[in-house]
Structures are given as C-alpha cells and as structure tokens.
Design an enzyme around this catalytic site. Structure first.
Site, PDB file in Angstrom:
ATOM      1  N   GLY A 186       0.837  -1.195   0.000  1.00  0.00           N
ATOM      2  CA  GLY A 186       0.000   0.000   0.000  1.00  0.00           C
ATOM      3  C   GLY A 186       0.867   1.238   0.000  1.00  0.00           C
ATOM      4  N   GLU A 187       0.362   2.313   0.594  1.00  0.00           N
ATOM      5  CA  GLU A 187       1.054   3.602   0.691  1.00  0.00           C
ATOM      6  C   GLU A 187       1.134   4.337  -0.647  1.00  0.00           C
ATOM      7  OE1 GLU A 187       4.976   3.281   2.346  1.00  0.00           O
ATOM      8  OE2 GLU A 187       4.297   2.294   4.176  1.00  0.00           O
TER       9      GLU A 187
END
Length: 350
Positions: free
Chosen positions: A317-318
């Site tokens: 993610g991120e």
C-alpha cells in the site's frame, strides 16, 4: 468541484487522438507491437488527453489518504489502530517506503488526513481534511452516513483538482489505514458481485484463523447491508472507509481534469471500482500500476478491464506500487514524443 460537477466533466476517451497515436506508433523506428503493453498505454493516454502525442505525465504527485476504521474492533488486524497516525507522521517526515520510492522517481508526496482517529500535528506536506475520526463498525451499522461519504469524496476531488492546478500531470493513489483491507474487500465484493472468500486477503500478514474470521466479518457486513452497486454512494457509506471514499473522489477528479491516475494496490482498486460505478468513462484515466498480492485487487482490475504494468508480489500500500510504475508510464508517452519515424530517420521499412 463538487461531485456533481466532477461527474458532469468526465468524458469518454477521444477516438481521433487514439487513432492518431496508433498511426504514429506504426511509423516509429521499431517493429510494430515491439513495445507490447506500452504501445496501448500510450494510445489510451492520447485518448484521455485528446491530443497526440499526449502530455508527458510529469511532474507527478502521490496523494496518501489516511483514515481509521471501526471494524478494527472485530480483530481483523494484529496491528494497533494508533499505527495509522504514527505512519502518517512517518510519511510527513519522509521515512516510509513510499517516500523512498518517490525520491527515486522524482514524485512529490502529499499526505491527507481524511479520517485518522488521533489528531495529527501539521507538516508542510500534510493536509488536514478530517471528515470524521474514523468510521463506525460496519458489522454493527453503516460505516458512514451518506453526508460523511460525500464530504470525503469531495476531499479527494479537491485534492486532485488542486494538484492539477499546481502543475501535476500525473496523479498517483496512496493510502494508510490499519484494517483498511477489510472494507476494501467488502467494496470489491459489492461492486463486482464476487464472494467475500474470493476477494479477502491477508492484509498485513494475518494467519489462517484470522483470515477465516476476516472473511466472516466481510460476509456479515455485506449480508447486513446488502449494498446496491447501482448506488455507489450508498455502498461506500455502508462498508467503505474515509480514505476509500476520498480516493474515489481523487480518481474521479483526475478523470475530470483528463490527467492519468496511477492505481496502486487493493485499497485504490476498491476505490477505482467505486469511481467506475459513478462514472464508467473515468476508467479512461486509470492506469493499473501493479498487481497487488491481495486477491481482491486482481478481481477489481479484471472488472475494470485493466492490466497491471508490474507484478512484484507487493502488498504494502502507501502508493508504493504506483510510484514504481510511474517511470514506465512516463516512458510510454516519451516514445511518442522522441522516437523518430522511419521517414524522418531515413530508415527503410520492411
């Protein structure tokens, strides 16, 4: 822009620009089709912009939308909820993976608090747009009201519009929220008609027992709300998160501005299927950056008809996968700008 005006501004891909891009690809000094998926990507981006060659997708900004989740109380993640706020501080300080990848690729990072439970201290790249201090538990009732959901969507729209006004020519999706793969699975199941067991993954690395429990939690939420994919605002309100709703608006905002938006992992993919439910033509702006190891991401991308550029087994993610894909997207367009044609280079064709 409001959601209503954003949806009104989204248009289909420009067929003439796409034809021109295909014709140009055929005249470049290389065998036809030799750049594989990059050729069709350049054609899609010409269709999005309405010109051939399309603008180079640079500079670029990844917007990391952060929020917390009431469903965390159902023990779907081993990580404590306060990690969301701690990681936001890490993004702002430049110490996360997405920051390192962004420095490598030249992308800017903007962090948006749209629903973090713990109040955050400011920073030069932190936007306080908190709609609510985390969602409600979707297994007990709706995660959000329709009004809260709309407010979060319009945060994302405004972020996209502002970044484009400031000169961004590529937008990248990022996210942070402990337990946010649970609402992502529920959203993907609701919009694609796929069962919870198929789209629910291990998130941050849960064990088999926790995964089985997580599937039960997603199933219970879907059975409680029976969300209608024809009512995307209602689906997001029932089982979504604040960052999912904001990412939906961010994607729609990019489409309205005719700027490509690189989709990261399963959280962004769940927002992408929501965006497509609001405006099917918004898919023209979407570029699938990578194939997340989360199973729901592949289901969502197949539903959208998008093929990911990278497949590295990532599930962080991120925005990390989207940022890694950025140079590939830029290269696809640069070919149309800089590679000589057979005529201009004096190269014989077969």
């Amino acid at each position: 822009m409001t959601l209503e005006t954003t949806l009104a501004a989204i248009r289909p891909a420009d067929a003439e620009a796409m034809t021109a891009a295909r014709d140009l690809q055929a005249r470049l000094t290389k065998p036809a089709g030799s750049l594989g998926a990059l050729e069709e990507l350049s054609v899609r981006l010409a269709g999005l912009s309405g010109v051939c060659p399309p603008p180079l997708p640079e500079p670029a900004t990844v917007a990391v939308f952060a929020g917390d989740h009431g469903v965390h109380a159902q023990r779907v993640s081993p990580w404590p909820q306060e990690v969301t706020a701690q990681m936001v501080a890490n993004f702002v300080a430049g110490g996360a993976v997405v920051n390192a990848f962004a420095r490598q690729t030249g992308a800017d990072v903007m962090v948006v608090d749209v629903g973090v439970a713990i109040p955050l201290h400011g920073g030069p790249n932190l936007l306080d747009a908190n709609v609510r201090r985390g969602t409600r538990d979707m297994t007990v009732g709706p995660a959000l009201t329709r009004e809260e959901t709309l407010a979060a969507i319009e945060v994302g729209v405004r972020v996209a519009e502002t970044l484009v006004e400031q000169g961004a020519r590529a937008l990248l999706t990022g996210d942070m929220g402990i337990a946010n793969t649970t609402p992502a699975a529920a959203l993907i199941a609701a919009f694609t008609g796929t069962s919870a067991g198929v789209v629910t993954g291990r998130g941050t690395g849960i064990d088999d027992d926790t995964l089985a429990h997580k599937v039960d939690v997603v199933t219970a939420a879907l059975e409680r709300h029976t969300p209608d994919p024809a009512d995307p605002l209602g689906v997001l309100a029932a089982v979504g998160g604040l960052e999912h709703a904001a990412l939906t608006g961010f994607i729609l905002g990019a489409a309205a501005c005719r700027v490509p938006v690189i989709i990261d992992g399963v959280i962004a993919a769940s927002a992408a299927v929501a965006a497509a439910a609001f405006a099917p033509d918004s898919v023209a702006a979407m570029v699938a950056g990578h194939r997340s190891a989360e199973p729901g991401a592949s289901v969502a991308l197949a539903h959208l008809g998008l093929e990911p550029l990278l497949d590295l087994g990532m599930r962080l993610g991120e925005g990390s996968g989207a940022v890694l894909a950025l140079p590939v997207v830029q290269a696809a367009v640069r070919v149309l700008h800089e590679v000589a044609t057979f005529d201009s280079a004096g190269v014989s064709e077969k």
